[in-house]
Write a protein that holds these residues in place. Structure first.
Motif, mmCIF file in Angstrom:
data_model
loop_
_atom_site.group_PDB
_atom_site.id
_atom_site.type_symbol
_atom_site.label_atom_id
_atom_site.label_comp_id
_atom_site.label_asym_id
_atom_site.label_seq_id
_atom_site.Cartn_x
_atom_site.Cartn_y
_atom_site.Cartn_z
ATOM 1 N N UNK A 7 0.830 -1.191 -0.028
ATOM 2 C CA UNK A 7 -0.055 0.099 0.110
ATOM 3 C C UNK A 7 0.882 1.099 -0.181
ATOM 4 N N UNK A 8 0.492 2.162 -0.920
ATOM 5 C CA UNK A 8 1.234 3.175 -0.969
ATOM 6 C C UNK A 8 0.233 4.605 -0.854
ATOM 7 N N UNK A 9 0.580 5.351 0.359
ATOM 8 C CA UNK A 9 -0.218 6.310 0.474
ATOM 9 C C UNK A 9 0.175 7.679 -0.243
ATOM 10 N N UNK A 10 -0.679 8.228 -0.998
ATOM 11 C CA UNK A 10 -0.181 9.408 -2.125
ATOM 12 C C UNK A 10 -0.334 10.625 -1.383
ATOM 13 N N UNK A 11 -1.739 10.851 -0.718
ATOM 14 C CA UNK A 11 -1.989 12.376 -0.484
ATOM 15 C C UNK A 11 -2.991 12.214 0.838
ATOM 16 N N UNK A 12 -3.157 13.127 1.637
ATOM 17 C CA UNK A 12 -3.980 13.170 2.815
ATOM 18 C C UNK A 12 -4.899 14.559 2.573
ATOM 19 N N UNK A 13 -6.071 14.737 2.834
ATOM 20 C CA UNK A 13 -6.652 16.009 3.082
ATOM 21 C C UNK A 13 -7.377 15.891 4.232
ATOM 22 N N UNK A 14 -7.146 16.362 5.464
ATOM 23 C CA UNK A 14 -7.764 16.154 6.866
ATOM 24 C C UNK A 14 -7.465 14.459 7.010
ATOM 25 N N UNK A 15 -8.682 14.136 7.457
ATOM 26 C CA UNK A 15 -8.590 12.648 7.826
ATOM 27 C C UNK A 15 -8.588 11.724 6.225
ATOM 28 N N UNK A 16 -8.956 12.407 5.313
ATOM 29 C CA UNK A 16 -9.204 11.698 3.997
ATOM 30 C C UNK A 16 -7.970 11.410 3.558
ATOM 31 N N UNK A 17 -7.844 10.237 2.737
ATOM 32 C CA UNK A 17 -6.739 9.531 2.162
ATOM 33 C C UNK A 17 -7.146 9.088 0.933
#
Length: 376
Positions: A7-17
């Motif tokens: 799993x690769x996390x690309x971006x977050x905005x608040x708690x949203x991913x």
């Protein structure tokens, strides 16, 4: 193509991913909505049509497939991907929820569950070990731990006892899963609506160690407000560097609210089941195609949608084929609903990456609150 699941996390905005789950059978862009192919088919859809809606992954159902046609038969025929002509990733649930909701005369022990089939009354047993064996025979890419899911509301003692049993079963599931390169095993957090029990469950799962983590035991009758209250804290107990999956959710506003609170994956029968019963989800809310107001309406369901139902057919036609019980009705309305759900996911992924999730969410809710177009 990855040779393992990561799993690769690309971006977050608040708690949203937003991110991507890499698997040997293809990438899954998150947040992801998984159409449900209960019995090795998304009802009323061809697999290539499901893919055309934008789906990266499907869900198959251990309970239903073990009863019919059996996991052993699917294995002999080359595995679930080949059997149902879907070459992309498949996640299989463990069977625990269906045993709770469908099976007759079930008996729960430390070992597992014995139950009678809802199809023919035959007796079966499901244990963590047997669930892992069935999912291995099916060949699914993401395997779920075997857990016990109490229906809510339930008292705290019952929820705690059930959660701790599920954690012992999670350890047995991990041991039975073994080393399977290219396949992932997800643990399932339980604990009802109790923050401390959710935290205890998450700690137990992290100690065992999984490739991803699900928030289980929600969308089982507690209502949206209670579910969101739980999701305000529950995802935060899980590792940030692994996917988080909310099981069995849901309506469009449930999905948006869950992503806002840090969820990466969801599944639900709603878009396909609703399509077969004439309920259509659009950016302007829910349309009931069986209503007489549509019988002379030459306009599409949703003029901004480019699915086959909206680009090629009028509301009047869709109303007619639904009222006439024609098969094409379920096919077109299911296609539209699945397309709309995937459009929501794509919109959220784009908005999170751009840091504009709040504005996107406001537009989403405003559009749905505006209501359907005026009758002709």
């Amino acid at each position: 193509m990855s040779s393992k699941v990561s799993f690769e996390l690309k971006a977050t905005d608040g708690a949203a991913r937003t991110g991507v789950i890499n698997t040997p059978r293809g990438d899954i862009c998150t947040p992801a909505f998984m159409p449900v192919g209960t019995a090795a088919t998304v009802k009323a859809m061809m697999p290539e049509s499901v893919r055309a809606t934008g789906a990266d992954i499907l869900l198959g159902n251990t309970y239903h497939l073990m009863l019919r046609p059996t996991a052993e038969r699917i294995d002999r025929l080359g595995g679930l991907h080949k059997f149902m002509n879907w070459e992309r990733p498949i996640l299989t649930d463990s069977g625990g929820f269906q045993v709770m909701s469908l099976a007759g005369l079930r008996k729960l022990t430390e070992e597992g569950v014995t139950f009678k089939s809802h199809i023919d009354g035959s007796k079966h047993a499901l244990t963590p070990e047997r669930s892992m064996e069935i999912q291995r025979l099916l060949g699914s890419d993401i395997v779920m731990c075997f857990d016990e899911c109490p229906a809510l509301p339930a008292d705290r003692a019952r929820i705690a006892e059930s959660m701790r049993l599920s954690m012992r079963w999670a350890k047995r599931s991990k041991d039975a899963f073994g080393d399977r390169p290219g396949h992932a095993l997800f643990g399932i957090m339980q604990g009802g609506l109790e923050s401390d029990l959710r935290e205890e469950s998450a700690e137990a799962l992290k100690e065992i160690g999984f490739d991803g983590y699900a928030v289980g035991g929600l969308a089982v009758g507690e209502g949206q407000e209670a579910m969101f209250d739980c999701l305000d804290y529950a995802p935060g107990y899980l590792p940030e560097d692994k996917p988080r999956y909310l099981m069995g959710v849901g309506k469009p506003d449930d999905i948006v609210g869950a992503v806002k609170r840090g969820i990466d994956m969801m599944d639900c029968v709603l878009p396909s089941r609703s399509g077969r019963t004439g309920q259509v989800f659009t950016r302007h809310g829910v349309v009931n195609i069986k209503n007489a107001r549509h019988s002379d309406d030459p306009r599409p369901l949703d003029e901004a949608c480019n699915c086959p139902a909206c680009t090629n057919y009028s509301r009047a036609y869709l109303h007619h084929v639904f009222r006439s019980n024609e098969m094409i009705s379920g096919m077109l309305l299911t296609w539209h609903n699945l397309h709309y759900f995937q459009e929501i996911m794509d919109g959220m992924r784009t908005a999170i990456a751009a840091g504009s999730f709040a504005a996107w969410e406001a537009d989403f809710h405003a559009g749905r609150a505006s209501g359907d177009i005026e009758p002709v």
